[in-house]
Design a protein around this motif. Sequence first.
Motif, PDB file in Angstrom:
ATOM      1  N   PHE A   1     -17.663  23.636 -39.375  1.00 41.58           N
ATOM      2  CA  PHE A   1     -18.274  24.288 -37.635  1.00 41.58           C
ATOM      3  C   PHE A   1     -16.852  24.102 -36.857  1.00 41.58           C
ATOM      4  CE2 PHE A   1     -22.496  23.380 -38.320  1.00 41.58           C
ATOM      5  CZ  PHE A   1     -23.067  24.467 -39.169  1.00 41.58           C
ATOM      6  N   LEU A   2     -16.124  23.018 -37.061  1.00 41.22           N
ATOM      7  CA  LEU A   2     -14.900  22.919 -36.085  1.00 41.22           C
ATOM      8  C   LEU A   2     -13.481  23.381 -37.070  1.00 41.22           C
ATOM      9  CD1 LEU A   2     -16.180  19.571 -34.894  1.00 41.22           C
ATOM     10  CD2 LEU A   2     -16.432  21.224 -33.365  1.00 41.22           C
ATOM     11  N   SER A   3     -13.666  23.702 -37.941  1.00 38.90           N
ATOM     12  CA  SER A   3     -12.169  24.041 -38.240  1.00 38.90           C
ATOM     13  C   SER A   3     -12.220  25.033 -37.501  1.00 38.90           C
ATOM     14  CB  SER A   3     -12.806  24.615 -39.664  1.00 38.90           C
ATOM     15  OG  SER A   3     -13.302  25.775 -39.757  1.00 38.90           O
ATOM     16  N   GLY A   4     -10.659  24.929 -37.487  1.00 46.01           N
ATOM     17  CA  GLY A   4      -9.826  26.300 -36.926  1.00 46.01           C
ATOM     18  C   GLY A   4      -9.806  25.431 -35.000  1.00 46.01           C
ATOM     19  N   THR A   5     -10.148  24.502 -34.363  1.00 44.51           N
ATOM     20  CA  THR A   5     -10.378  23.834 -33.226  1.00 44.51           C
ATOM     21  C   THR A   5      -9.301  23.654 -32.213  1.00 44.51           C
ATOM     22  OG1 THR A   5     -11.060  23.052 -33.380  1.00 44.51           O
ATOM     23  CG2 THR A   5     -12.584  24.032 -33.222  1.00 44.51           C
ATOM     24  N   GLY A   6      -8.713  22.289 -33.405  1.00 53.48           N
ATOM     25  CA  GLY A   6      -7.784  21.903 -33.632  1.00 53.48           C
ATOM     26  C   GLY A   6      -8.059  20.739 -32.492  1.00 53.48           C
ATOM     27  N   LEU A   7      -9.882  20.163 -33.016  1.00 59.92           N
ATOM     28  CA  LEU A   7      -9.706  18.300 -32.268  1.00 59.92           C
ATOM     29  C   LEU A   7      -9.986  17.823 -33.531  1.00 59.92           C
ATOM     30  CD1 LEU A   7     -13.238  19.762 -31.141  1.00 59.92           C
ATOM     31  CD2 LEU A   7     -11.417  19.280 -29.873  1.00 59.92           C
ATOM     32  N   SER A   8      -9.226  16.523 -33.127  1.00 59.95           N
ATOM     33  CA  SER A   8      -9.477  15.890 -34.377  1.00 59.95           C
ATOM     34  C   SER A   8     -11.237  15.757 -35.335  1.00 59.95           C
ATOM     35  CB  SER A   8      -9.241  13.812 -33.914  1.00 59.95           C
ATOM     36  OG  SER A   8      -7.800  14.390 -32.924  1.00 59.95           O
ATOM     37  N   PRO A   9     -11.086  14.867 -36.215  1.00 56.40           N
ATOM     38  CA  PRO A   9     -12.448  14.481 -36.812  1.00 56.40           C
ATOM     39  C   PRO A   9     -12.914  13.874 -36.251  1.00 56.40           C
ATOM     40  CG  PRO A   9     -10.410  14.179 -38.538  1.00 56.40           C
ATOM     41  CD  PRO A   9      -9.913  15.171 -37.077  1.00 56.40           C
ATOM     42  N   ARG A  10     -14.034  13.733 -36.560  1.00 61.27           N
ATOM     43  CA  ARG A  10     -15.038  13.301 -36.213  1.00 61.27           C
ATOM     44  C   ARG A  10     -16.195  12.317 -37.131  1.00 61.27           C
ATOM     45  NH1 ARG A  10     -18.906  13.466 -31.473  1.00 61.27           N
ATOM     46  NH2 ARG A  10     -18.006  11.474 -30.339  1.00 61.27           N
ATOM     47  N   ARG A  11     -15.812  10.660 -37.484  1.00 70.12           N
ATOM     48  CA  ARG A  11     -17.218  10.263 -38.493  1.00 70.12           C
ATOM     49  C   ARG A  11     -18.785  10.845 -38.182  1.00 70.12           C
ATOM     50  NH1 ARG A  11     -16.298   4.448 -36.117  1.00 70.12           N
ATOM     51  NH2 ARG A  11     -18.555   4.999 -35.919  1.00 70.12           N
ATOM     52  N   LEU A  12     -18.987  10.897 -39.928  1.00 67.26           N
ATOM     53  CA  LEU A  12     -20.364  12.006 -39.516  1.00 67.26           C
ATOM     54  C   LEU A  12     -21.575  11.256 -39.087  1.00 67.26           C
ATOM     55  CD1 LEU A  12     -19.610  13.745 -43.050  1.00 67.26           C
ATOM     56  CD2 LEU A  12     -19.207  15.142 -40.232  1.00 67.26           C
ATOM     57  N   GLU A  13     -21.096   9.990 -39.149  1.00 67.92           N
ATOM     58  CA  GLU A  13     -22.436   9.147 -38.311  1.00 67.92           C
ATOM     59  C   GLU A  13     -22.916   9.699 -37.258  1.00 67.92           C
ATOM     60  OE1 GLU A  13     -19.197   6.012 -39.543  1.00 67.92           O
ATOM     61  OE2 GLU A  13     -19.901   7.797 -40.566  1.00 67.92           O
ATOM     62  N   VAL A  14     -21.737   9.626 -36.478  1.00 75.72           N
ATOM     63  CA  VAL A  14     -21.552  10.207 -34.460  1.00 75.72           C
ATOM     64  C   VAL A  14     -22.485  10.461 -34.417  1.00 75.72           C
ATOM     65  CG1 VAL A  14     -20.391  11.294 -32.684  1.00 75.72           C
ATOM     66  CG2 VAL A  14     -19.423   9.400 -34.266  1.00 75.72           C
ATOM     67  N   TYR A  15     -23.189  12.052 -35.505  1.00 72.77           N
ATOM     68  CA  TYR A  15     -23.958  12.675 -35.120  1.00 72.77           C
ATOM     69  C   TYR A  15     -25.890  12.058 -35.719  1.00 72.77           C
ATOM     70  CZ  TYR A  15     -19.661  15.805 -34.972  1.00 72.77           C
ATOM     71  OH  TYR A  15     -18.705  16.201 -35.008  1.00 72.77           O
ATOM     72  N   GLU A  16     -25.338  11.716 -34.883  1.00 76.59           N
ATOM     73  CA  GLU A  16     -26.946  10.588 -34.552  1.00 76.59           C
ATOM     74  C   GLU A  16     -28.195  11.452 -35.149  1.00 76.59           C
ATOM     75  OE1 GLU A  16     -27.668   8.522 -31.861  1.00 76.59           O
ATOM     76  OE2 GLU A  16     -25.745   7.479 -31.518  1.00 76.59           O
ATOM     77  N   ILE A  17     -28.494  10.895 -36.236  1.00 72.35           N
ATOM     78  CA  ILE A  17     -30.286  11.854 -36.881  1.00 72.35           C
ATOM     79  C   ILE A  17     -31.019  10.885 -36.383  1.00 72.35           C
ATOM     80  CG2 ILE A  17     -31.717  12.867 -38.455  1.00 72.35           C
ATOM     81  CD1 ILE A  17     -28.603  13.736 -39.677  1.00 72.35           C
ATOM     82  N   ASN A  18     -32.884  10.938 -35.463  1.00 69.07           N
ATOM     83  CA  ASN A  18     -33.797  10.083 -35.570  1.00 69.07           C
ATOM     84  C   ASN A  18     -34.912  11.139 -35.758  1.00 69.07           C
ATOM     85  OD1 ASN A  18     -32.307   7.463 -35.145  1.00 69.07           O
ATOM     86  ND2 ASN A  18     -31.325   8.474 -33.573  1.00 69.07           N
ATOM     87  N   LEU A  19     -35.941  10.475 -36.221  1.00 72.21           N
ATOM     88  CA  LEU A  19     -37.336  10.277 -35.846  1.00 72.21           C
ATOM     89  C   LEU A  19     -37.532  10.309 -34.057  1.00 72.21           C
ATOM     90  CD1 LEU A  19     -39.651  11.141 -37.754  1.00 72.21           C
ATOM     91  CD2 LEU A  19     -40.462   9.540 -36.892  1.00 72.21           C
ATOM     92  N   ASN A  20     -38.243  12.019 -33.730  1.00 73.00           N
ATOM     93  CA  ASN A  20     -38.729  12.414 -32.252  1.00 73.00           C
ATOM     94  C   ASN A  20     -40.270  11.974 -32.630  1.00 73.00           C
ATOM     95  OD1 ASN A  20     -39.008  13.009 -30.047  1.00 73.00           O
ATOM     96  ND2 ASN A  20     -39.387  15.618 -30.962  1.00 73.00           N
ATOM     97  N   PRO A  21     -40.291  11.090 -31.395  1.00 73.41           N
ATOM     98  CA  PRO A  21     -42.334  10.804 -31.256  1.00 73.41           C
ATOM     99  C   PRO A  21     -42.193  10.999 -30.290  1.00 73.41           C
ATOM    100  CG  PRO A  21     -40.053   9.888 -29.322  1.00 73.41           C
ATOM    101  CD  PRO A  21     -39.664   9.749 -30.483  1.00 73.41           C
ATOM    102  N   PHE A  22     -41.856  12.601 -29.967  1.00 63.41           N
ATOM    103  CA  PHE A  22     -43.000  13.482 -29.147  1.00 63.41           C
ATOM    104  C   PHE A  22     -42.775  15.038 -30.152  1.00 63.41           C
ATOM    105  CE2 PHE A  22     -41.258  10.493 -25.786  1.00 63.41           C
ATOM    106  CZ  PHE A  22     -42.703  10.535 -25.207  1.00 63.41           C
TER     107      PHE A  22
END
Length: 499
Positions: free
Chosen positions: A424-445
């Motif tokens: 999704f970020l290809s071509g933007t020139g941004l440095s890559p981020r570690r995938l674990e930065v994109y946190e996924i959690n169960l939503n209590p609501f």
Amino acid sequence: MISAEAYFGSITRAAKDLTTAEKRGGPIPAKFDFGVKEVCASCKENIAPPKKILRCSACKAVIYCSMPCAKRDWSVPSMPNAPTHKSLCSDNKRHMERLPQTQAIVKAFPWGRLESDGSFSFDVACGRFGVLGASGFGYWSHKGGPVPHQDQGSMAAAIGNTPYAQDFFKMMKSFDHLDGKDLLGKQHLSDEEGWKLPSKFIPYRNFSTPANQTMLVTDFEGGIVDWDSWYRWRKLPKDSPAALLMDFPLSVYQLLVKCLEVTSPNAGSPNKRVPLHVQIIGAEVELNMIPLFSELALLLPYHDIKLVLFGVCVTKLLQEAKKVPGCIASKSPVFTYKSPLECGSSTLSVYLHTIPLWLSTGSDSALTGHGGLPDAIVACNAGLGSYREWIPVIQAAHMRRIPFATTEYAEQSAESQRSNMPLFLSGTGLSPRRLEVYEINLNPFQRPGQRGIPMYRLPNVVNGFTLVVYKEKAKDEGQVNEDSDLGKQIDDMSLEELD
């Protein structure tokens, strides 16, 4: 071909009969099983006798009609470029560990009945309370049936101009409902008109009696962290089906406070008010319940909150509003609210964006048209990997450093979207981020109850999981440096028989 009126009516009658049978006690007749008909994940055929329902004994998540189908699905993708079951099985097993948690949420409610397949019928639950239908059902109004979304263009292209297609689109027209239709009126629905429930079940935004009054949330011990604590704070009995609608505003609260940490209930004070500009993208059913977002003003004392809603359904509503001079939808803001002084006197203003797409440039830019950069972007049940329109939003959030988070139906889909972030970020020139930065959690609501999915048993819930798309994090030794030049410029398998 069934009409919407017949469909909703038959389910409401069945739900009332089920309630009567439950009150009588004893075994519940099999005719009251509202689980979905199982479909083979490989051949996509309904599994009918004499075939037995089988599932993978490793992950217990995928349903088949035969061993040949299971073997084929193990090594052959169901469609080009799709993953095979072999590649997904271990992840499926891990995801299935969430199932007891999601089931525990719905089991906590008296109306939270699990069907034989483990699913929960939202329509049956609404039918119990007499609030199942499209137009005219207040905050409960929704399309439902076979056409839950307004944009059916891709489906139309798939089935073409055939006799089946003609019948299908007649049925679609029968189920049609304009999301936000009540906003074509002259005034907003009252709490009683919107909820259509007994008074004791309504989470009032306008407190009519001391019994309905909610204490300042910062004085509530333990805070509001899940459905149980929210019900206690709101002084609601668990018999109330309020959670079946409040998952949308409370999921937004979870995204802002817990996932993105852009604010908190303690951020403001009588002498220090907190401005908060939030953009909600892809709004659909939210348009039917805009007054329910007043809950954000109660949950965040001493805040001044601006919500801006974007989406195809928003634009469709605004087009209809042009035909009704003086209607609510033609006004800006479309809704305002101020919480009671004793609850923090927060304000909420809701605006509707005039074009369907979220744009970062041009005269209709979402970044300049509503008072500058938002403090956060959120979306409910977003499906980031399903629509190309999300890509520029993801890119802009990273490039402009705008906190962005979504809810997703399934953990599996959230993880798939996370794995595609570099693409999704290809071509933007941004440095890559570690995938674990994109946190996924169960939503209590999350909305209580598993959705009925014919081929899979993976946890799949409305607003079920949260995914952080962009969030500023403190740098540590292992974190990728975000301060690039561009960043500075723009800131083999066995089967078992299924019980």
